[in-house]
Design a protein around this motif. Structure first.
Motif, short mmCIF file in Angstrom:
data_model
loop_
_atom_site.label_atom_id
_atom_site.label_comp_id
_atom_site.label_asym_id
_atom_site.label_seq_id
_atom_site.Cartn_x
_atom_site.Cartn_y
_atom_site.Cartn_z
N TYR A 448 36.98 50.01 31.18
CA TYR A 448 37.09 51.06 31.37
C TYR A 448 38.01 52.21 32.45
O TYR A 448 38.38 53.44 31.54
N TYR A 449 38.44 51.49 32.41
CA TYR A 449 39.10 51.91 34.08
C TYR A 449 40.39 52.25 32.49
O TYR A 449 41.16 53.31 33.74
N TYR A 450 40.72 51.69 32.02
CA TYR A 450 42.34 51.34 31.07
C TYR A 450 42.48 52.79 29.99
O TYR A 450 42.99 53.44 30.11
N LEU A 451 40.70 53.36 30.04
CA LEU A 451 40.67 53.82 29.08
C LEU A 451 40.62 55.01 29.03
O LEU A 451 39.96 56.23 28.79
N SER A 452 40.03 55.13 30.93
CA SER A 452 40.04 56.91 31.11
C SER A 452 40.49 58.24 30.90
O SER A 452 41.78 58.09 31.03
N THR A 453 40.04 59.02 30.15
CA THR A 453 40.85 60.52 30.22
C THR A 453 40.61 61.63 31.50
O THR A 453 40.85 62.30 30.98
N GLU A 454 39.71 60.96 32.26
CA GLU A 454 39.42 61.94 33.05
C GLU A 454 40.25 61.98 34.33
O GLU A 454 39.68 62.53 35.47
N LEU A 464 48.07 52.83 31.08
CA LEU A 464 48.94 52.04 30.17
C LEU A 464 48.91 51.17 30.09
O LEU A 464 49.59 49.91 28.91
N ARG A 465 50.55 51.84 30.34
CA ARG A 465 51.78 50.68 31.18
C ARG A 465 50.81 49.04 31.58
O ARG A 465 51.68 48.16 31.19
N LYS A 466 50.24 49.52 32.25
CA LYS A 466 49.16 48.05 32.80
C LYS A 466 48.72 46.85 31.70
O LYS A 466 48.52 45.93 31.78
N LEU A 467 48.25 48.31 31.24
CA LEU A 467 47.36 47.67 29.80
C LEU A 467 48.49 46.54 28.71
O LEU A 467 48.26 45.81 28.76
N HIS A 468 50.03 47.35 28.93
CA HIS A 468 51.08 46.71 27.83
C HIS A 468 50.84 45.26 28.47
O HIS A 468 51.51 44.11 27.23
N CYS A 495 43.82 39.73 34.15
CA CYS A 495 44.82 40.00 34.56
C CYS A 495 43.75 41.81 35.10
O CYS A 495 44.63 42.21 35.14
N LEU A 496 42.86 41.34 33.92
CA LEU A 496 42.05 43.39 33.78
C LEU A 496 41.29 43.60 35.03
O LEU A 496 41.80 44.51 36.00
N GLN A 497 41.24 42.64 36.18
CA GLN A 497 40.45 42.91 37.31
C GLN A 497 41.42 42.41 38.49
O GLN A 497 41.47 43.26 39.12
N HIS A 498 42.57 41.79 37.88
CA HIS A 498 43.66 42.57 39.33
C HIS A 498 44.46 43.54 39.51
O HIS A 498 45.10 44.47 40.44
N TYR A 499 44.68 44.66 38.39
CA TYR A 499 45.58 46.09 37.83
C TYR A 499 44.62 46.67 38.06
O TYR A 499 45.55 47.90 37.92
N HIS A 508 55.00 39.80 39.62
CA HIS A 508 53.89 39.50 40.44
C HIS A 508 53.78 38.17 39.04
O HIS A 508 53.45 37.97 37.66
N LYS A 509 52.92 36.91 39.80
CA LYS A 509 52.99 35.50 39.12
C LYS A 509 51.42 35.55 38.93
O LYS A 509 51.05 34.94 39.90
N PHE A 510 50.80 35.97 37.48
CA PHE A 510 49.16 34.96 37.04
C PHE A 510 49.38 33.74 37.59
O PHE A 510 49.97 33.31 36.48
N LYS A 511 48.53 33.19 37.74
CA LYS A 511 47.58 31.95 37.63
C LYS A 511 46.22 31.64 36.86
O LYS A 511 45.22 32.07 36.97
N LEU A 512 47.17 30.45 35.47
CA LEU A 512 45.88 30.09 35.25
C LEU A 512 45.35 28.68 35.05
O LEU A 512 45.93 27.90 34.66
N PRO A 513 43.98 28.14 35.70
CA PRO A 513 44.06 26.70 35.33
C PRO A 513 43.64 26.29 33.98
O PRO A 513 43.41 26.57 33.23
N ILE A 514 44.21 25.04 34.29
CA ILE A 514 44.81 24.54 32.68
C ILE A 514 44.15 22.82 32.43
O ILE A 514 45.21 22.38 33.77
#
Length: 592
Positions: A448-454, A464-468, A495-499, A508-514
């Motif tokens: 919702y945050y990324y698609l809002s037209t309000e 949109l650039r963040k989403l890209h 990533c969604l939460q961060h942006y 920025h370095k995103f970290k992911l346990p693996i």
């Protein structure tokens, strides 16, 4: 003598306290010493010990080097009278600063002594109700041990400072001779020299590069993207051993948009054009991209309108025609890109955007194209179909045309640019939704945050650039690393939460346990970028550690290391990599 030492300690303490409580700008102390605050993880060799906690760094003030520019020859020929005319600063050569510079080992020892004394309540009268940040001093290796850093951190019990931990960092140049490297037993003995532990814990760590810069014929091709993996494990048996599959592993993911190797490259080019429009609205100046199509934007628009006019009038026939057009178009595109993001349901507005973004080279082009479309709508020449949830101004005009009631539109000034930007935002948002929802990586609620037209258009572009960028990260990890669904899902949510709360940042370095088994084929036959072993004893604030790190490049940037091998052969095609060695030792001082 004692009062002079205490006076120096008090003065140094006051400087540090002022820096700790006040501004972040570096300060100059005693004319030739620079002190500044930073986070420990900003300096490679301190990262293990300080993490992201604030530290003080002391170094020598860097001298400025004068560099003659092209005008210096002319300046030297000027007469004295000429030189006095105008601003004298114009005649000064350009000055640059060297990188970080070390202090002598003796200077460093004095600073550590002042720092420690000033916080010892039984010696100093300084008000030290709370401890200072840790202090680290760059050293010039002038002592027999070859010390490159000295550090000190206070030990506190509650609000009372009870002692200090002293650190020394020593380094050696690169070598490929593994027999000359320290052994685990020798490292244990080094730890026992300073401490008398009843038991010791040995931990290993390593970092491997999975994706990033590549070496082709001894030439490094730099990449803005990198994926590294950090391993941590217990029970180290030998130096430079491969991390076991039982290790704790974390990916560090940094992706720069626009990498030509990425399946997202064509989408990035589309985003670039959209950013060009947004920047033009914001600044009033536009630097148009080189058109992809040789046919003009106006001619492409005319041809598209004529194509629709000659098609069957029913919605069904229009849908078939659109599908055929898309099929023809997608067959000429990159297959890997199609499989990821290409949609086969582009409506009229989206297809118009595709044509215009590849051919527009001026504001006049945009206005002329949209004029053609609005006139065709007004006269009922075309009745194109659009997606039900389309939000652009042109989509609203098309909806009105179904009822032969079109609001007047003044296609002058910046209005056409606004309309085209809305078209692009609408289309690209649907592209991203198509991939993320189709791959079941998130839900519309989370988007919702990324698609809002309000929010205003500029904020919509930022989101949109963040989403890209998010998709660049996901697609890189999916395509090049082959990560499974559960890891991609977790990375998407992160990533969604961060942006939502952070600005756009490609560094920025995103970290992911693996689990190491998922990437074992990437690293088990490779050499590590860094490899470390640590012997520790004690508990809590009194824990002490002795560590050794091996790295493919120096962890210290203020000293030039001699090496037995030419630079171009280090870590080139040789099967035996060259490693720099860095040892960190720790001692404890107890205050009475």
């Amino acid at each position: 003598m004692g009062s002079k030492i205490l006076s120096g300690a008090k003065e140094f303490f006051n400087v540090l306290r002022s820096l700790q409580d006040g501004k972040n700008d570096p300060c100059i102390y005693k004319d030739d010493i620079q002190i500044f605050k930073t986070d420990g993880d900003e300096i490679a060799v301190l990262n293990v010990y300080c993490g992201n906690q604030p530290v003080f760094i002391c170094e020598k003030v860097s001298p400025k080097i004068s560099e003659p520019d092209e005008q210096m020859a002319d300046i030297s020929n000027c007469t004295d009278a000429d030189a006095t005319d105008g601003d004298g600063d114009d005649a000064q050569p350009f000055k640059t600063e060297l990188g970080p510079q070390p202090l002598t080992v003796n200077q460093a020892r004095q600073l550590l002594s002042w720092y420690t004394l000033s916080q010892n309540a039984s010696v100093s009268a300084v008000d030290n109700s709370s401890a200072l940040y840790p202090l680290w001093v760059r050293c010039d290796m002038s002592d027999p041990a070859g010390t490159t850093w000295f550090g000190v951190d206070m030990i506190s019990m509650g609000n009372k400072v009870t002692g200090a931990k002293l650190y020394s960092v020593t380094c050696k140049g690169s070598t490929v001779d593994k027999k000359s490297l320290i052994t685990i037993d020798e490292l244990k003995q080094e730890h026992k020299k300073r401490h008398h532990p009843s038991s010791m814990v040995i931990k290993g760590s390593a970092r491997y590069s999975l994706f990033g810069s590549t070496v082709v014929e001894n030439t490094t091709i730099e990449s803005q993207s990198s994926v590294t993996v950090d391993f941590k494990w217990n029970h180290v048996e030998s130096i430079l051993e491969t991390p076991p599959l039982s290790s704790i592993a974390t990916l560090n993911i940094k992706v720069g948009s626009g990498d030509m190797r990425s399946p997202m490259f064509e989408m990035f080019r589309e985003l670039e054009f959209l950013l060009t429009l947004a920047d033009g609205l914001r600044t009033g100046e536009t630097e148009w991209m080189e058109p992809v199509e040789s046919t003009s934007a106006v001619d492409l628009t005319k041809a598209y309108i004529e194509e629709l006019q000659s098609a069957a009038k029913t919605l069904q026939d229009q849908t078939v025609k659109t599908a055929e057009t898309e099929k023809l178009k997608t067959e000429t595109d990159t297959p890997i890109f199609n499989s990821l993001l290409e949609r086969g349901d582009l409506d009229f507005v989206e297809q118009l955007w595709v044509r215009m973004r590849k051919s527009v080279t001026s504001y006049q082009d945009i206005g002329d194209c949209l004029r053609l479309v609005t006139e065709a709508l007004r006269h009922g020449d075309v009745k194109p179909w659009i997606h039900r949830d389309s939000n652009s101004s042109l989509s609203k005009l098309i909806l009105q045309s179904y009822h032969q009631q079109i609001d007047p539109v003044s296609l002058t000034g910046l209005t056409p640019v606004h309309m085209l930007l809305e078209m692009g935002l609408d289309k690209m948002r649907k592209d991203y939704i198509n991939y993320l929802i189709g791959e079941e990586l998130t839900t519309l609620n989370h988007l919702y945050y990324y698609l809002s037209t309000e929010v205003d258009l500029q904020e919509q572009v930022i989101r949109l650039r963040k989403l890209h960028h998010l998709l660049e990260i996901i697609v890189t990890c999916s395509t090049f690393l082959g990560l499974p669904y559960d890891r991609l899902f977790l990375l998407t949510q992160s990533c969604l939460q961060h942006y939502k709360t952070h600005p756009y940042d490609e560094d920025h370095k995103f970290k992911l346990p693996i689990k190491p088994a998922l990437i074992s084929h990437f690293y088990q036959k490779e050499h590590p970028v860094t490899w470390g072993v640590e012997v520790s004893s004690g508990h809590s604030v009194r824990e002490v550690r002795t560590s050794m790190q091996f790295s493919d490049r120096p962890l210290v940037d203020h000293v030039i290391f001699e090496t037995e091998y030419p630079n171009e052969t280090i870590n080139g095609d040789s099967e035996d990599p060259a490693f720099f060695s860095t040892m960190v030792c720790c001692s404890i001082i107890n205050f009475a």
